[in-house]
Design a protein around this motif. Structure first.
Motif, PDB file in Angstrom:
ATOM      1  N   SER A 111       0.865  -1.182   0.000  1.00 40.43           N
ATOM      2  CA  SER A 111       0.000   0.000   0.000  1.00 40.43           C
ATOM      3  C   SER A 111       0.901   1.232   0.000  1.00 40.43           C
ATOM      4  O   SER A 111       1.925   1.247   0.695  1.00 40.43           O
ATOM      5  CB  SER A 111      -0.876  -0.011   1.254  1.00 40.43           C
ATOM      6  N   ASN A 112       0.583   2.236  -0.794  1.00 40.19           N
ATOM      7  CA  ASN A 112       1.431   3.435  -0.899  1.00 40.19           C
ATOM      8  C   ASN A 112       2.879   3.097  -1.258  1.00 40.19           C
ATOM      9  O   ASN A 112       3.818   3.738  -0.778  1.00 40.19           O
ATOM     10  CB  ASN A 112       1.412   4.239   0.401  1.00 40.19           C
ATOM     11  N   GLY A 113       3.052   2.052  -2.079  1.00 38.19           N
ATOM     12  CA  GLY A 113       4.385   1.695  -2.559  1.00 38.19           C
ATOM     13  C   GLY A 113       5.284   1.034  -1.531  1.00 38.19           C
ATOM     14  O   GLY A 113       6.494   0.911  -1.737  1.00 38.19           O
ATOM     15  N   VAL A 114       4.694   0.594  -0.392  1.00 34.11           N
ATOM     16  CA  VAL A 114       5.503  -0.063   0.641  1.00 34.11           C
ATOM     17  C   VAL A 114       4.745  -1.266   1.210  1.00 34.11           C
ATOM     18  O   VAL A 114       3.538  -1.400   1.020  1.00 34.11           O
ATOM     19  CB  VAL A 114       5.835   0.897   1.822  1.00 34.11           C
ATOM     20  N   PRO A 149       6.468   9.367  -0.312  1.00 35.38           N
ATOM     21  CA  PRO A 149       6.825   9.926   0.998  1.00 35.38           C
ATOM     22  C   PRO A 149       5.914   9.437   2.131  1.00 35.38           C
ATOM     23  O   PRO A 149       6.400   9.127   3.228  1.00 35.38           O
ATOM     24  CB  PRO A 149       6.671  11.443   0.795  1.00 35.38           C
ATOM     25  N   GLU A 150       4.628   9.330   1.854  1.00 35.72           N
ATOM     26  CA  GLU A 150       3.672   8.891   2.871  1.00 35.72           C
ATOM     27  C   GLU A 150       3.929   7.438   3.281  1.00 35.72           C
ATOM     28  O   GLU A 150       3.935   7.088   4.463  1.00 35.72           O
ATOM     29  CB  GLU A 150       2.252   9.022   2.292  1.00 35.72           C
ATOM     30  N   GLY A 151       4.153   6.596   2.287  1.00 36.35           N
ATOM     31  CA  GLY A 151       4.434   5.185   2.553  1.00 36.35           C
ATOM     32  C   GLY A 151       5.727   4.996   3.330  1.00 36.35           C
ATOM     33  O   GLY A 151       5.782   4.227   4.299  1.00 36.35           O
ATOM     34  N   LYS A 153       7.285   7.165   5.240  1.00 38.04           N
ATOM     35  CA  LYS A 153       7.110   7.675   6.613  1.00 38.04           C
ATOM     36  C   LYS A 153       6.380   6.637   7.472  1.00 38.04           C
ATOM     37  O   LYS A 153       6.756   6.396   8.628  1.00 38.04           O
ATOM     38  CB  LYS A 153       6.333   8.997   6.599  1.00 38.04           C
ATOM     39  N   ALA A 154       5.363   5.998   6.902  1.00 38.23           N
ATOM     40  CA  ALA A 154       4.598   4.983   7.643  1.00 38.23           C
ATOM     41  C   ALA A 154       5.492   3.804   8.039  1.00 38.23           C
ATOM     42  O   ALA A 154       5.397   3.280   9.158  1.00 38.23           O
ATOM     43  CB  ALA A 154       3.418   4.499   6.808  1.00 38.23           C
ATOM     44  N   VAL A 155       6.365   3.391   7.130  1.00 39.56           N
ATOM     45  CA  VAL A 155       7.297   2.287   7.410  1.00 39.56           C
ATOM     46  C   VAL A 155       8.216   2.644   8.579  1.00 39.56           C
ATOM     47  O   VAL A 155       8.372   1.875   9.536  1.00 39.56           O
ATOM     48  CB  VAL A 155       8.144   1.952   6.146  1.00 39.56           C
ATOM     49  N   VAL A 156       8.817   3.828   8.506  1.00 39.77           N
ATOM     50  CA  VAL A 156       9.784   4.232   9.538  1.00 39.77           C
ATOM     51  C   VAL A 156       9.080   4.464  10.876  1.00 39.77           C
ATOM     52  O   VAL A 156       9.577   4.051  11.927  1.00 39.77           O
ATOM     53  CB  VAL A 156      10.586   5.471   9.075  1.00 39.77           C
ATOM     54  N   ASP A 157       7.899   5.087  10.836  1.00 35.37           N
ATOM     55  CA  ASP A 157       7.133   5.299  12.072  1.00 35.37           C
ATOM     56  C   ASP A 157       6.821   3.971  12.758  1.00 35.37           C
ATOM     57  O   ASP A 157       6.980   3.829  13.979  1.00 35.37           O
ATOM     58  CB  ASP A 157       5.814   6.034  11.779  1.00 35.37           C
ATOM     59  N   GLN A 158       6.359   2.988  11.967  1.00 33.92           N
ATOM     60  CA  GLN A 158       6.025   1.678  12.539  1.00 33.92           C
ATOM     61  C   GLN A 158       7.268   1.005  13.131  1.00 33.92           C
ATOM     62  O   GLN A 158       7.234   0.451  14.234  1.00 33.92           O
ATOM     63  CB  GLN A 158       5.396   0.770  11.467  1.00 33.92           C
ATOM     64  N   GLN A 159       8.364   1.059  12.393  1.00 32.79           N
ATOM     65  CA  GLN A 159       9.601   0.425  12.861  1.00 32.79           C
ATOM     66  C   GLN A 159      10.060   1.005  14.195  1.00 32.79           C
ATOM     67  O   GLN A 159      10.404   0.265  15.128  1.00 32.79           O
ATOM     68  CB  GLN A 159      10.708   0.610  11.805  1.00 32.79           C
ATOM     69  N   PHE A 160      10.051   2.329  14.294  1.00 34.83           N
ATOM     70  CA  PHE A 160      10.543   2.961  15.525  1.00 34.83           C
ATOM     71  C   PHE A 160       9.553   2.809  16.683  1.00 34.83           C
ATOM     72  O   PHE A 160       9.974   2.684  17.840  1.00 34.83           O
ATOM     73  CB  PHE A 160      10.911   4.426  15.280  1.00 34.83           C
ATOM     74  N   GLU A 161       8.282   2.796  16.377  1.00 37.51           N
ATOM     75  CA  GLU A 161       7.283   2.597  17.427  1.00 37.51           C
ATOM     76  C   GLU A 161       7.484   1.242  18.104  1.00 37.51           C
ATOM     77  O   GLU A 161       7.512   1.128  19.332  1.00 37.51           O
ATOM     78  CB  GLU A 161       5.873   2.679  16.818  1.00 37.51           C
ATOM     79  N   ILE A 162       7.662   0.206  17.288  1.00 35.19           N
ATOM     80  CA  ILE A 162       7.895  -1.134  17.843  1.00 35.19           C
ATOM     81  C   ILE A 162       9.302  -1.213  18.448  1.00 35.19           C
ATOM     82  O   ILE A 162       9.517  -1.840  19.487  1.00 35.19           O
ATOM     83  CB  ILE A 162       7.676  -2.222  16.763  1.00 35.19           C
ATOM     84  N   GLY A 163      10.246  -0.543  17.794  1.00 36.84           N
ATOM     85  CA  GLY A 163      11.623  -0.519  18.296  1.00 36.84           C
ATOM     86  C   GLY A 163      11.708  -0.008  19.726  1.00 36.84           C
ATOM     87  O   GLY A 163      12.454  -0.538  20.555  1.00 36.84           O
ATOM     88  N   GLU A 191      16.884   8.376  -0.367  1.00 40.33           N
ATOM     89  CA  GLU A 191      16.977   9.764   0.131  1.00 40.33           C
ATOM     90  C   GLU A 191      15.834  10.060   1.115  1.00 40.33           C
ATOM     91  O   GLU A 191      16.046  10.623   2.190  1.00 40.33           O
ATOM     92  CB  GLU A 191      16.929  10.752  -1.036  1.00 40.33           C
ATOM     93  N   LEU A 192      14.621   9.668   0.717  1.00 42.53           N
ATOM     94  CA  LEU A 192      13.454   9.881   1.593  1.00 42.53           C
ATOM     95  C   LEU A 192      13.595   9.077   2.887  1.00 42.53           C
ATOM     96  O   LEU A 192      13.292   9.571   3.982  1.00 42.53           O
ATOM     97  CB  LEU A 192      12.167   9.468   0.860  1.00 42.53           C
ATOM     98  N   LEU A 193      14.053   7.845   2.753  1.00 39.09           N
ATOM     99  CA  LEU A 193      14.215   6.962   3.914  1.00 39.09           C
ATOM    100  C   LEU A 193      15.231   7.540   4.895  1.00 39.09           C
ATOM    101  O   LEU A 193      14.988   7.578   6.107  1.00 39.09           O
ATOM    102  CB  LEU A 193      14.668   5.567   3.452  1.00 39.09           C
TER     103      LEU A 193
END
Length: 294
Positions: A111-114, A149-151, A153-163, A191-193
């Protein structure tokens, strides 16, 4: 978290071996090892065979702490034994290698390219067992396919939340937002990541150390700023489908980035090799990945 193991991962010379193929990728890993699907009739037998393969790798003289800093295990492997010891204890006590555990449950639909991670409903229970089994850190994987960008951001947010939950349990998380090496927008994705990861790192407190596991970037040394970030213990690279040779060549160009390869470590191993052939083949792979990492 064990201070001596933290020091070893932070400053040691070598790489992290990924031995964490899970239910979905195990048949492929066994097939590559020369064990076809007709060799087992259910999941239990399949996991027994893959544990035999991993035991053969871990007990090999070529698998030692001079060149290997850590090893990432699958949940079943953590609960299995090698020579009478739980796998993490065998790694730490006998081999001097730091044990990690894969905690994700696989990928959600794109979803959203991720692809985000599926929910990890039993995370608290898994982390409790990981502590009992003397695991040092964890690993969890998401995948980025488009420069959305939205996708991202969602990936990184999820990773750090669980992290952060993993850190609170006393373990060091390996945050793994993999960028698909075949993405036509790979460089833009990276670059976005990088920007999203940097923003998250800047918000961590001093007692929240993390590791990062990233695809080898298209732009050489793109992740130098992340490697040098005070909250980052180590940045490791996944092979992402590259052959050992190609992954090693790309890795060598990036200062401070070390390997955490799975397929590239075991691609030439076979169940029918004699112990000498097996150990020599593994030693060759270990040496090449070590040299690329240092």
């Amino acid at each position: 978290m064990q201070q001596d193991q933290l020091e070893e991962i932070k400053n040691g010379k070598g790489f992290i071996a990924a031995l964490d193929q899970s239910g979905g990728s195990t048949p492929k890993a066994l097939a590559a090892y020369g064990v076809s699907e007709d060799a087992y009739s259910n999941e239990d037998e399949m996991f027994e065979l893959v544990h035999e393969m991993r035991t053969r790798i871990i007990t090999s003289p070529a698998f030692d702490s001079e060149k290997i800093l850590g090893a990432i295990l699958f949940e079943q492997t953590m609960d299995s034994k090698i020579e009478g010891k739980y796998t993490a204890d065998y790694l730490a006590d006998v081999k001097g290698i730091v044990p990690f555990l894969k905690v994700d449950k696989g990928l959600a639909e794109e979803s959203n390219g991720v692809q985000l991670m599926k929910p990890i409903h039993d995370l608290d229970e898994t982390l409790k067992r990981a502590n009992e089994r003397h695991i040092f850190g964890t690993k969890m994987r998401s995948v980025i396919k488009e420069a959305n960008p939205e996708g991202i951001k969602a990936v990184v947010d999820q990773q750090f939340e669980i992290g952060k939950k993993i850190i609170a349990a006393g373990l060091v998380p390996i945050i793994e937002p993999e960028v698909d090496i075949n993405s036509p927008e790979k460089e833009k994705c990276e670059e976005l990541l990088k920007a999203e990861i940097k923003a998250q790192l800047d918000n961590l407190s001093d007692d929240q150390p993390v590791m990062l596991k990233l695809s080898i970037p298209t732009e050489t040394n793109l992740y130098k700023e992340l490697i040098e970030h005070p909250k980052v213990v180590r940045v490791v690279a996944l092979s992402g489908g590259y052959s050992t040779e190609v992954a090693n060549e790309k890795l060598k160009q990036n200062d401070g980035l070390i390997a955490s390869f799975s397929r590239a470590l075991s691609q030439d191993l076979n169940v029918n090799q004699s112990d000498k052939e097996f150990n020599d083949t593994l030693a060759e792979a270990v040496e090449s990945i070590y040299q690329a990492s240092i």
